[in-house]
Design an enzyme around this catalytic site. Structure first.
Site, short mmCIF file in Angstrom:
data_model
loop_
_atom_site.label_atom_id
_atom_site.label_comp_id
_atom_site.label_asym_id
_atom_site.label_seq_id
_atom_site.Cartn_x
_atom_site.Cartn_y
_atom_site.Cartn_z
CG HIS A 17 -1.97 -1.04 1.23
ND1 HIS A 17 -2.81 -1.27 0.16
CD2 HIS A 17 -2.28 -1.97 2.17
CE1 HIS A 17 -3.61 -2.29 0.45
NE2 HIS A 17 -3.31 -2.74 1.65
CG ASP A 39 -2.76 -8.44 0.75
OD1 ASP A 39 -1.99 -8.75 1.66
OD2 ASP A 39 -3.79 -7.73 0.93
CG HIS A 58 -6.44 -5.39 1.87
ND1 HIS A 58 -5.87 -6.27 2.77
CD2 HIS A 58 -7.60 -4.96 2.42
CE1 HIS A 58 -6.66 -6.36 3.85
NE2 HIS A 58 -7.71 -5.57 3.66
CG ASP A 66 -4.77 -10.02 3.49
OD1 ASP A 66 -4.53 -10.51 2.36
OD2 ASP A 66 -4.50 -8.84 3.78
#
Ligand code: ZN
Length: 311
Positions: free
Chosen positions: A130, A167, A169, A248
């Site tokens: 991120h 991931d 996200h 995740d």
């Protein structure tokens, strides 16, 4: 030829406070499970060096690197944490951890390109995907994978590298850094909508973004990967593959609503390894991103590593 396992005790020193899911215990859970399963003996353990500032500057603006260093060093000196955003806390141990996390990715890249090891996994924190060119956010400070990919291109002279991000996200930071850099192909899957709510519209033709609806399970995710990633990766013929390995999207992880299980991480890693074996002399550097259910994280990392090791 072996699989290297890069980590450093300083990566445990980054502590964003009680109850924060991105916690030092994540690395302990991984290491304990590798010992319990006997996988630890099949790995070549290497200590992550601190990254050079010049390496960070290949993915981040020099102003951002200087400013973040200043903030993190002041936090370390004062011994008091400071919030960067609502989820991301600069703690006294953050600077030391962040330079080892990025340093692991760069050192692993060198070791793999030099042929010292077949491939490498970096069990590091803070995670990176991120972190944009100019901002730390979403538990991330420096973009470990983007820093390593640029090192492979700009310093080691590779011409084409792929970044694979599974991931849950969207890897908005990596996209921000590498969109438009035609030396890099980034393929990703991520739950959408979910933090950071980006990715549905790719920022460049070198981005293969695959948003996945909440509550999708392994079979659907595998189908989307097969249909969207594989032809592009094969046509691109990367000389090396970097993996933003977040776990995740696991069924047991509360930060997302996807339903992957260990066998899905085995399958994804096998598909990535097939591309690496065909085009890239097997070169893979994988870096830990998310994964917050400790048991699921440890088992999923083991599944990922078994494929990298070839066990
Ligand atoms: Zn994540």
């Amino acid at each position: 030829m072996t699989t290297a396992f890069y980590s450093h005790p300083d990566c445990r020193g980054h502590d964003m406070g009680a109850g924060h899911p991105e916690c030092p215990a994540r690395l302990d859970a991984i290491e304990d499970h590798l010992i319990a399963t006997g996988l630890a003996v099949a790995l070549e353990r290497r200590e992550a060096p601190a990254v050079e500032m010049a390496a960070l500057g290949r993915a981040h603006s020099s102003g951002f690197v200087a400013e973040l260093r200043d903030v993190l060093e002041r936090v370390a000196a004062r011994g008091e944490p400071c919030a960067i955003d609502p989820d991301t806390v600069a703690a006294p141990g953050t600077w030391a951890a962040a330079v080892r996390a990025a340093g692991a990715a760069v050192a692993a890249t060198d070791a793999v390109i030099d042929g010292a090891v077949a491939n490498a996994f970096c069990a590091v924190r803070p995670p990176g995907h991120h972190a944009t060119r100019d901002h730390a956010m979403g538990f991330c400070f420096f973009n470990n994978v983007a820093v390593a990919a640029r090192h492979a291109l700009d310093v080691r002279g590779l011409e084409r590298v792929a970044i694979v991000d599974f991931d849950v996200h969207h890897g908005n930071g990596t996209e921000d850094i590498i969109a438009g850099d035609e030396r890099v192909l980034m393929v990703s899957i991520f739950q959408h909508p979910l933090y950071p709510y980006s990715g549905a519209v790719p920022m460049g033709t070198n981005m293969v973004n695959v948003p996945v609806p909440p509550y999708s399970r392994g079979a659907q995710v595998r189908e989307l990967i097969e249909a969207n990633w594989m032809e592009r990766l094969d046509a691109f013929a990367p000389e090396m593959i970097f993996v933003s390995a977040g776990f995740d999207a696991h069924r047991d992880d509360d930060l997302g609503q996807l339903g992957l299980v260990e066998a899905d991480y085995t399958w994804i890693t096998q598909r990535v390894k097939a591309v690496a074996d065909k085009h890239a002399q097997g070169r893979i550097v994988s870096c830990l991103e998310g994964g917050y259910n400790l048991g699921a994280l440890a088992r999923s990392v083991a599944a990922h590593l078994r494929v990298l090791i070839g066990a």
